[in-house]
Design a protein around this motif. Structure first.
Motif, PDB file in Angstrom:
ATOM      1  N   ASN A  46      35.714  27.607  37.227  1.00 58.85           N
ATOM      2  CA  ASN A  46      36.737  26.591  37.491  1.00 58.85           C
ATOM      3  C   ASN A  46      36.140  25.187  37.502  1.00 58.85           C
ATOM      4  O   ASN A  46      36.720  24.240  36.942  1.00 58.85           O
ATOM      5  CB  ASN A  46      37.410  26.865  38.839  1.00 58.85           C
ATOM      6  N   GLU A  47      34.972  25.037  38.130  1.00 59.93           N
ATOM      7  CA  GLU A  47      34.321  23.726  38.188  1.00 59.93           C
ATOM      8  C   GLU A  47      33.914  23.237  36.802  1.00 59.93           C
ATOM      9  O   GLU A  47      34.064  22.057  36.478  1.00 59.93           O
ATOM     10  CB  GLU A  47      33.090  23.798  39.103  1.00 59.93           C
ATOM     11  N   LEU A  48      33.401  24.142  35.981  1.00 61.86           N
ATOM     12  CA  LEU A  48      32.986  23.766  34.630  1.00 61.86           C
ATOM     13  C   LEU A  48      34.183  23.281  33.811  1.00 61.86           C
ATOM     14  O   LEU A  48      34.096  22.290  33.068  1.00 61.86           O
ATOM     15  CB  LEU A  48      32.324  24.957  33.935  1.00 61.86           C
ATOM     16  N   ILE A  49      35.301  23.964  33.941  1.00 59.22           N
ATOM     17  CA  ILE A  49      36.503  23.588  33.174  1.00 59.22           C
ATOM     18  C   ILE A  49      37.062  22.266  33.686  1.00 59.22           C
ATOM     19  O   ILE A  49      37.475  21.403  32.887  1.00 59.22           O
ATOM     20  CB  ILE A  49      37.537  24.724  33.225  1.00 59.22           C
ATOM     21  N   ASP A  50      37.065  22.063  35.003  1.00 61.68           N
ATOM     22  CA  ASP A  50      37.510  20.766  35.536  1.00 61.68           C
ATOM     23  C   ASP A  50      36.627  19.636  35.017  1.00 61.68           C
ATOM     24  O   ASP A  50      37.114  18.557  34.649  1.00 61.68           O
ATOM     25  CB  ASP A  50      37.461  20.783  37.067  1.00 61.68           C
ATOM     26  N   ARG A  51      35.322  19.863  34.983  1.00 71.50           N
ATOM     27  CA  ARG A  51      34.392  18.858  34.485  1.00 71.50           C
ATOM     28  C   ARG A  51      34.648  18.585  32.997  1.00 71.50           C
ATOM     29  O   ARG A  51      34.595  17.437  32.542  1.00 71.50           O
ATOM     30  CB  ARG A  51      32.957  19.338  34.690  1.00 71.50           C
ATOM     31  N   ALA A  52      34.938  19.634  32.239  1.00 73.06           N
ATOM     32  CA  ALA A  52      35.186  19.483  30.800  1.00 73.06           C
ATOM     33  C   ALA A  52      36.378  18.572  30.528  1.00 73.06           C
ATOM     34  O   ALA A  52      36.359  17.775  29.583  1.00 73.06           O
ATOM     35  CB  ALA A  52      35.426  20.858  30.178  1.00 73.06           C
ATOM     36  N   SER A  95      38.527  22.583  23.248  1.00 69.32           N
ATOM     37  CA  SER A  95      37.665  23.769  23.274  1.00 69.32           C
ATOM     38  C   SER A  95      36.185  23.410  23.345  1.00 69.32           C
ATOM     39  O   SER A  95      35.403  24.077  24.022  1.00 69.32           O
ATOM     40  CB  SER A  95      37.922  24.645  22.043  1.00 69.32           C
ATOM     41  N   LEU A  96      35.796  22.320  22.689  1.00 68.98           N
ATOM     42  CA  LEU A  96      34.373  21.975  22.662  1.00 68.98           C
ATOM     43  C   LEU A  96      33.887  21.391  23.981  1.00 68.98           C
ATOM     44  O   LEU A  96      32.733  21.593  24.359  1.00 68.98           O
ATOM     45  CB  LEU A  96      34.087  21.018  21.508  1.00 68.98           C
ATOM     46  N   SER A  97      34.754  20.675  24.697  1.00 69.33           N
ATOM     47  CA  SER A  97      34.325  20.164  26.002  1.00 69.33           C
ATOM     48  C   SER A  97      34.038  21.325  26.949  1.00 69.33           C
ATOM     49  O   SER A  97      33.056  21.289  27.709  1.00 69.33           O
ATOM     50  CB  SER A  97      35.384  19.226  26.589  1.00 69.33           C
ATOM     51  N   CYS A  98      34.861  22.371  26.891  1.00 74.81           N
ATOM     52  CA  CYS A  98      34.618  23.558  27.725  1.00 74.81           C
ATOM     53  C   CYS A  98      33.375  24.301  27.255  1.00 74.81           C
ATOM     54  O   CYS A  98      32.519  24.686  28.065  1.00 74.81           O
ATOM     55  CB  CYS A  98      35.825  24.488  27.680  1.00 74.81           C
ATOM     56  N   THR A  99      33.270  24.488  25.957  1.00 73.01           N
ATOM     57  CA  THR A  99      32.118  25.212  25.411  1.00 73.01           C
ATOM     58  C   THR A  99      30.814  24.503  25.755  1.00 73.01           C
ATOM     59  O   THR A  99      29.804  25.142  26.083  1.00 73.01           O
ATOM     60  CB  THR A  99      32.276  25.368  23.885  1.00 73.01           C
ATOM     61  N   GLY A 100      30.826  23.162  25.692  1.00 67.36           N
ATOM     62  CA  GLY A 100      29.643  22.401  26.068  1.00 67.36           C
ATOM     63  C   GLY A 100      29.239  22.648  27.519  1.00 67.36           C
ATOM     64  O   GLY A 100      28.047  22.753  27.839  1.00 67.36           O
ATOM     65  N   GLN A 101      30.218  22.762  28.390  1.00 67.88           N
ATOM     66  CA  GLN A 101      29.926  23.042  29.802  1.00 67.88           C
ATOM     67  C   GLN A 101      29.373  24.461  29.983  1.00 67.88           C
ATOM     68  O   GLN A 101      28.443  24.675  30.776  1.00 67.88           O
ATOM     69  CB  GLN A 101      31.194  22.866  30.642  1.00 67.88           C
ATOM     70  N   PHE A 102      29.932  25.437  29.264  1.00 67.98           N
ATOM     71  CA  PHE A 102      29.417  26.807  29.357  1.00 67.98           C
ATOM     72  C   PHE A 102      27.962  26.862  28.887  1.00 67.98           C
ATOM     73  O   PHE A 102      27.114  27.520  29.499  1.00 67.98           O
ATOM     74  CB  PHE A 102      30.263  27.766  28.514  1.00 67.98           C
ATOM     75  N   LEU A 103      27.684  26.151  27.789  1.00 68.51           N
ATOM     76  CA  LEU A 103      26.311  26.101  27.274  1.00 68.51           C
ATOM     77  C   LEU A 103      25.359  25.544  28.319  1.00 68.51           C
ATOM     78  O   LEU A 103      24.291  26.116  28.577  1.00 68.51           O
ATOM     79  CB  LEU A 103      26.250  25.216  26.024  1.00 68.51           C
ATOM     80  N   SER A 122      32.460  15.214  15.490  1.00 67.72           N
ATOM     81  CA  SER A 122      32.466  14.237  16.581  1.00 67.72           C
ATOM     82  C   SER A 122      32.743  14.903  17.918  1.00 67.72           C
ATOM     83  O   SER A 122      32.141  14.542  18.944  1.00 67.72           O
ATOM     84  CB  SER A 122      33.489  13.126  16.306  1.00 67.72           C
ATOM     85  N   SER A 123      33.643  15.893  17.946  1.00 68.92           N
ATOM     86  CA  SER A 123      33.919  16.600  19.202  1.00 68.92           C
ATOM     87  C   SER A 123      32.690  17.357  19.677  1.00 68.92           C
ATOM     88  O   SER A 123      32.380  17.382  20.876  1.00 68.92           O
ATOM     89  CB  SER A 123      35.101  17.566  19.022  1.00 68.92           C
ATOM     90  N   ALA A 124      31.985  17.992  18.737  1.00 69.67           N
ATOM     91  CA  ALA A 124      30.776  18.732  19.098  1.00 69.67           C
ATOM     92  C   ALA A 124      29.704  17.781  19.624  1.00 69.67           C
ATOM     93  O   ALA A 124      29.025  18.075  20.617  1.00 69.67           O
ATOM     94  CB  ALA A 124      30.256  19.511  17.892  1.00 69.67           C
ATOM     95  N   ILE A 125      29.550  16.642  18.961  1.00 72.33           N
ATOM     96  CA  ILE A 125      28.560  15.654  19.408  1.00 72.33           C
ATOM     97  C   ILE A 125      28.881  15.190  20.827  1.00 72.33           C
ATOM     98  O   ILE A 125      28.002  15.129  21.695  1.00 72.33           O
ATOM     99  CB  ILE A 125      28.520  14.458  18.433  1.00 72.33           C
ATOM    100  N   GLU A 126      30.137  14.868  21.077  1.00 75.54           N
ATOM    101  CA  GLU A 126      30.521  14.378  22.402  1.00 75.54           C
ATOM    102  C   GLU A 126      30.296  15.432  23.489  1.00 75.54           C
ATOM    103  O   GLU A 126      30.047  15.104  24.638  1.00 75.54           O
ATOM    104  CB  GLU A 126      31.983  13.922  22.410  1.00 75.54           C
ATOM    105  N   SER A 127      30.381  16.697  23.119  1.00 77.35           N
ATOM    106  CA  SER A 127      30.237  17.761  24.124  1.00 77.35           C
ATOM    107  C   SER A 127      28.795  17.949  24.576  1.00 77.35           C
ATOM    108  O   SER A 127      28.559  18.531  25.642  1.00 77.35           O
ATOM    109  CB  SER A 127      30.791  19.090  23.581  1.00 77.35           C
ATOM    110  N   VAL A 128      27.812  17.445  23.772  1.00 78.92           N
ATOM    111  CA  VAL A 128      26.400  17.680  24.128  1.00 78.92           C
ATOM    112  C   VAL A 128      25.529  16.429  24.037  1.00 78.92           C
ATOM    113  O   VAL A 128      24.319  16.501  24.270  1.00 78.92           O
ATOM    114  CB  VAL A 128      25.775  18.786  23.240  1.00 78.92           C
TER     115      VAL A 128
END
Length: 480
Positions: free
Chosen positions: A74-80, A116-124, A147-153
């Motif tokens: 839940n915390e990871l998704i809120d952060r995303a 999806s990428l903001s969440c995936t970045g947090q899971f990673l 660009s979404s992938a770059i922003e996620s990491v």
């Protein structure tokens, strides 16, 4: 919950294993071994949830608490979702003529892939920090994924990301959203080729299992299961926003129209449907119509060339996630999917078996839109609503406007509510707006891109792109 390859040639992996993989070692794509089935009371309970809460509920079905405890998930998704501009993260605009537009583009890069990428970045990050591990992310983009992938990491010390973009085939804004990110862990390559051509060196590196393993190479394209998983929430949220009362004896149906490129988003829709969500799905494409031909005629075959269209992020000839949809509809028949995809990989032509084509056409409707159709939908939406559509969203609106008397589209019943998914903000597609005779509305953070420093490495025709990528990944690894 374990994950298996669509081609049945590798052992099962857990969510962490699927997250850190690109293609499965046998060339297939990871899918859940079983799809959870939701009861009516669960749907009724979920109907009042916010979009982030739906993401949490759905992800908890596919990510066991022993891997990521529920409170941490839940915390990871809120952060995303903390960087999203809209308080609801996504927003439904109800327009004239029954046109419902689900705006999925309120993230940092103004595209649905931020979700999806903001969440995936947090899971990673969760797993990387836990195991003190470094990964190299390899991404091909037709416009928004990069660009979404770059922003996620971006800026993360335990990740390097390598992005290939098709030079001149993205919009200027899309390209600048990638090339203006000056971070030590971001490596952008501007390739003189189309989206399908830049996928080839990426597939080659993932096929080299020794190299991919040695350098911890992974993908954030929609080959990555995590992205599909998060996108399932789009369909539940759209359904609950558009469905009339859920108190009727039979749950109401909602039609969801999905602009489609690589097929990741429509795959998520097929999974939501299989989970028990009462939705009709329509996949809509531009003139690169391989998915439309597959649904209508069972013809999964390449055209002579990729056509450049106003909906540039959908200018794709090989929608690799179709393999996941066929696997679902075949009853998880890995042997059949392996045979079919190997045949396609050799000849780039495939006629679906009659039974599989029948199941596909029962699951999906489809529509193809020309640039003229796209411009027409953009103009009509503005004239009737003073609402700007991006060209990809306009492909979905074209389907809506062409119902119920359209010869190009497979029509369903017209009486059920319909929701069109909007994958990007019109602000990213100024040229398309101008072609439609409309004035772009440009947010200041997008306008500022043109004055920023840029950095990218050119990939020329005739170069061995895979070898260039290998060399850069090896050079980065030496710094660790």
């Amino acid at each position: 919950m374990e994950y298996i390859s669509t081609r049945g040639g590798t052992g099962a992996v857990d969510f962490e294993g699927a997250l850190f993989s690109g293609y499965a070692p046998d060339g297939g794509l990871f899918m859940p071994q079983c799809i959870p089935s939701l009861h009516r009371d669960t749907l009724q309970r979920w109907s009042s949830l916010s979009y982030p809460e739906l993401v949490k509920e759905l992800c908890s079905l596919f990510v066991p608490a022993k891997l990521i405890p529920r409170n941490v998930l839940n915390e990871l998704i809120d952060r995303a979702f903390s960087r999203f501009r809209h308080k609801n993260v996504v927003h439904l605009s109800r327009l004239k003529d029954g046109l419902n537009i689900l705006e999925l583009w309120h993230g940092v890069t103004y595209a649905f892939k931020d979700l999806s990428l903001s969440c995936t970045g947090q899971f990673l990050q969760y797993f990387l920090e836990k195991k003190q591990k470094h990964v190299n992310i390899l991404v091909g983009t037709s416009g928004d994924t990069g660009s979404s992938a770059i922003e996620s990491v971006r800026g993360q010390k335990n990740v390097d990301i390598f992005v290939l973009l098709p030079k001149g085939l993205c919009t200027q804004i899309q390209e600048l959203q990638m090339t203006t990110v000056i971070e030590d862990n971001v490596h952008v390559f501007a390739a003189h080729g189309n989206s399908d051509e830049i996928d080839e060196p990426i597939k080659e590196l993932f096929a080299d299992v020794d190299f991919a393993g040695k350098y911890n190479v992974m993908s954030l394209n929609s080959v990555n299961w995590s992205r599909i998983m998060v996108q399932i929430a789009h369909y539940f949220y759209a359904y609950f926003q558009c469905a009339p009362s859920l108190d009727a004896t039979q749950l109401p149906m909602v039609e969801i129209v999905v602009p489609t490129g690589g097929g990741g988003n429509i795959t998520a829709g097929c999974i939501a449907q299989k989970m028990g969500l009462p939705i009709r799905l329509v996949t809509v494409v531009n003139s690169n119509d391989i998915i439309h031909r597959t649904v209508q005629h069972g013809d999964f075959s390449l055209a002579e060339r990729v056509k450049a269209t106003l909906a540039s992020a959908m200018d794709i000839q090989e929608p690799y996630n179709v393999e996941r949809i066929l696997w679902l509809l075949s009853g998880s028949d890995g042997r059949l999917i392996k045979t079919l995809m190997e045949q396609f990989n050799i000849s780039k032509r495939l006629k679906l078996p009659e039974d599989l084509h029948r199941k596909l056409s029962e699951t999906l409707g489809s529509c193809s839109a020309s640039d003229q159709d796209i411009v027409g939908a953009m103009r009509r939406c503005w004239e009737e609503n003073q609402y700007l559509l991006c060209p990809h969203s306009a492909v979905a609106a074209h389907y809506h406007y062409s119902q119920p008397h359209s010869f190009l589209c497979l029509s369903f019943l017209s009486s059920i509510p319909r929701c069109c998914l909007a994958p990007a903000s019109a602000a990213k597609f100024q040229d398309a707006l101008l072609q439609a005779g409309l004035a772009p509305q440009i947010p200041p953070e997008i306008s500022a891109l043109t004055a920023m420093e840029t950095r990218s490495t050119p990939l020329e025709r005739g170069q061995d792109w895979a070898q260039v990528l290998r060399g850069r990944i090896e050079a980065v690894a030496q710094q660790w």
